[in-house]
Structures are given as structure tokens and as C-alpha cells.
Design a protein around this motif. Structure first.
Motif, mmCIF file in Angstrom:
data_model
loop_
_atom_site.group_PDB
_atom_site.id
_atom_site.type_symbol
_atom_site.label_atom_id
_atom_site.label_comp_id
_atom_site.label_asym_id
_atom_site.label_seq_id
_atom_site.Cartn_x
_atom_site.Cartn_y
_atom_site.Cartn_z
ATOM 1 N N LYS A 65 45.936 -62.609 25.234
ATOM 2 C CA LYS A 65 46.997 -61.606 25.055
ATOM 3 C C LYS A 65 47.523 -61.608 23.622
ATOM 4 N N LYS A 66 47.687 -62.793 23.051
ATOM 5 C CA LYS A 66 48.182 -62.907 21.676
ATOM 6 C C LYS A 66 47.267 -62.139 20.720
ATOM 7 N N TYR A 67 45.957 -62.399 20.828
ATOM 8 C CA TYR A 67 45.020 -61.745 19.919
ATOM 9 C C TYR A 67 44.845 -60.260 20.247
ATOM 10 N N GLN A 68 44.965 -59.886 21.496
ATOM 11 C CA GLN A 68 44.921 -58.472 21.850
ATOM 12 C C GLN A 68 46.068 -57.729 21.179
ATOM 13 N N ASN A 69 47.247 -58.319 21.210
ATOM 14 C CA ASN A 69 48.416 -57.694 20.576
ATOM 15 C C ASN A 69 48.262 -57.623 19.062
ATOM 16 N N LEU A 70 47.769 -58.708 18.458
ATOM 17 C CA LEU A 70 47.565 -58.696 17.007
ATOM 18 C C LEU A 70 46.568 -57.613 16.598
ATOM 19 N N ILE A 71 45.478 -57.497 17.339
ATOM 20 C CA ILE A 71 44.460 -56.491 17.025
ATOM 21 C C ILE A 71 45.021 -55.092 17.242
ATOM 22 N N ALA A 72 45.706 -54.887 18.363
ATOM 23 C CA ALA A 72 46.269 -53.570 18.676
ATOM 24 C C ALA A 72 47.287 -53.119 17.632
ATOM 25 N N ASN A 73 48.037 -54.055 17.076
ATOM 26 C CA ASN A 73 49.060 -53.728 16.077
ATOM 27 C C ASN A 73 48.524 -53.727 14.653
ATOM 28 N N GLY A 74 47.235 -54.012 14.499
ATOM 29 C CA GLY A 74 46.634 -54.039 13.167
ATOM 30 C C GLY A 74 47.058 -55.233 12.331
ATOM 31 N N GLN A 75 47.516 -56.286 12.991
ATOM 32 C CA GLN A 75 48.008 -57.467 12.276
ATOM 33 C C GLN A 75 46.976 -58.593 12.202
ATOM 34 N N TYR A 76 45.868 -58.450 12.898
ATOM 35 C CA TYR A 76 44.853 -59.504 12.888
ATOM 36 C C TYR A 76 43.981 -59.331 11.649
ATOM 37 N N LYS A 77 43.962 -60.343 10.819
ATOM 38 C CA LYS A 77 43.174 -60.305 9.579
ATOM 39 C C LYS A 77 42.146 -61.431 9.614
ATOM 40 N N VAL A 78 40.938 -61.099 9.200
ATOM 41 C CA VAL A 78 39.863 -62.086 9.149
ATOM 42 C C VAL A 78 39.725 -62.581 7.716
ATOM 43 N N ASP A 79 39.759 -63.887 7.549
ATOM 44 C CA ASP A 79 39.534 -64.501 6.247
ATOM 45 C C ASP A 79 38.018 -64.642 6.087
ATOM 46 N N SER A 80 37.418 -63.708 5.358
ATOM 47 C CA SER A 80 35.960 -63.656 5.266
ATOM 48 C C SER A 80 35.373 -64.903 4.600
ATOM 49 N N GLU A 81 36.077 -65.467 3.635
ATOM 50 C CA GLU A 81 35.572 -66.687 2.993
ATOM 51 C C GLU A 81 35.551 -67.857 3.971
ATOM 52 N N LYS A 82 36.614 -68.007 4.737
ATOM 53 C CA LYS A 82 36.673 -69.088 5.723
ATOM 54 C C LYS A 82 35.608 -68.872 6.790
ATOM 55 N N LEU A 83 35.428 -67.648 7.232
ATOM 56 C CA LEU A 83 34.411 -67.340 8.230
ATOM 57 C C LEU A 83 33.018 -67.700 7.719
ATOM 58 N N ALA A 84 32.710 -67.305 6.497
ATOM 59 C CA ALA A 84 31.398 -67.603 5.907
ATOM 60 C C ALA A 84 31.201 -69.117 5.764
ATOM 61 N N THR A 85 32.231 -69.815 5.327
ATOM 62 C CA THR A 85 32.159 -71.271 5.171
ATOM 63 C C THR A 85 31.912 -71.943 6.517
ATOM 64 N N ASP A 86 32.639 -71.511 7.544
ATOM 65 C CA ASP A 86 32.468 -72.093 8.878
ATOM 66 C C ASP A 86 31.064 -71.840 9.414
ATOM 67 N N ILE A 87 30.542 -70.644 9.190
ATOM 68 C CA ILE A 87 29.181 -70.328 9.650
ATOM 69 C C ILE A 87 28.168 -71.227 8.959
ATOM 70 N N LEU A 88 28.324 -71.384 7.656
ATOM 71 C CA LEU A 88 27.398 -72.242 6.919
ATOM 72 C C LEU A 88 27.526 -73.704 7.340
#
Length: 94
Positions: A65-88
Motif C-alpha cells: 500500500k505504501k508503494y502504491q500510494n507513492l507511485i499513484a502520487n508521483g512521489q516514488y523516485k528510482v535512484d538509477s545509480e543505486k539500482l545499477a550498482t545493486d544489479i552489478l
């Protein structure tokens, strides 16, 4: 940190061990009906935690529910550098 995969692996090993012991005990009961299986304190403690894990919901709806609300309100932001680092990092680990 215990992840779902690790919990599944641990519980799977535990269940396999219990099944093995049960099969072995059944075979031994024919030989000696006075024998019995006694779990150690550590085994009983593990069984308590395993039962708690089994009773936990597989999906935490409060987090969903928390993330659904963040996404619905446009408040969820993805840190692309952190995402890429975690994937690697994960690809190197496995």
C-alpha cells in the motif's frame, strides 16, 4: 539477512530432515517399539521459528500500500545509480 529464498531453503532442508528421520523412525519402530524420537532444544526452538515464518503472510500489504500510494502520487523516485550498482553487485555474487 534472511530473504524469502533463504527461508524457503532452510525450511525445505528442515522438512527433508524431518521426513528422513520420520521414515527412519517408522522403520525402527518395527524393530524396537520402545524407541522414540526426541528433538534437541535447538531443534524445538527452530520448529517454533519455522511455524512463525509459515504463519506470516507472504506479502506485506502495508508495504504494498505504501508503494502504491507513492507511485499513484508521483512521489516514488528510482535512484538509477543505486539500482545499477545493486544489479552489478548481485551479478558478481552469483
Amino acid at each position: 539477512m534472511l530473504t524469502n529464498n533463504r527461508i524457503d531453503s532452510i525450511s525445505s532442508l528442515y522438512v527433508q530432515n524431518v521426513q528422513y528421520i520420520s521414515q527412519k523412525t517408522v522403520k525402527q519402530e518395527v524393530k524396537n517399539p520402545n524407541d522414540k524420537l526426541v528433538l534437541s532444544a535447538q531443534g524445538r526452538e527452530f520448529a517454533v521459528y519455522l511455524n512463525k515464518l509459515k504463519n506470516m503472510p507472504s506479502v506485506r500489504m502495508d508495504v504494498v500500500k505504501k508503494y502504491q500510494n507513492l507511485i499513484a502520487n508521483g512521489q516514488y523516485k528510482v535512484d538509477s545509480e543505486k539500482l545499477a550498482t545493486d544489479i552489478l553487485d548481485r551479478s558478481i555474487m552469483y
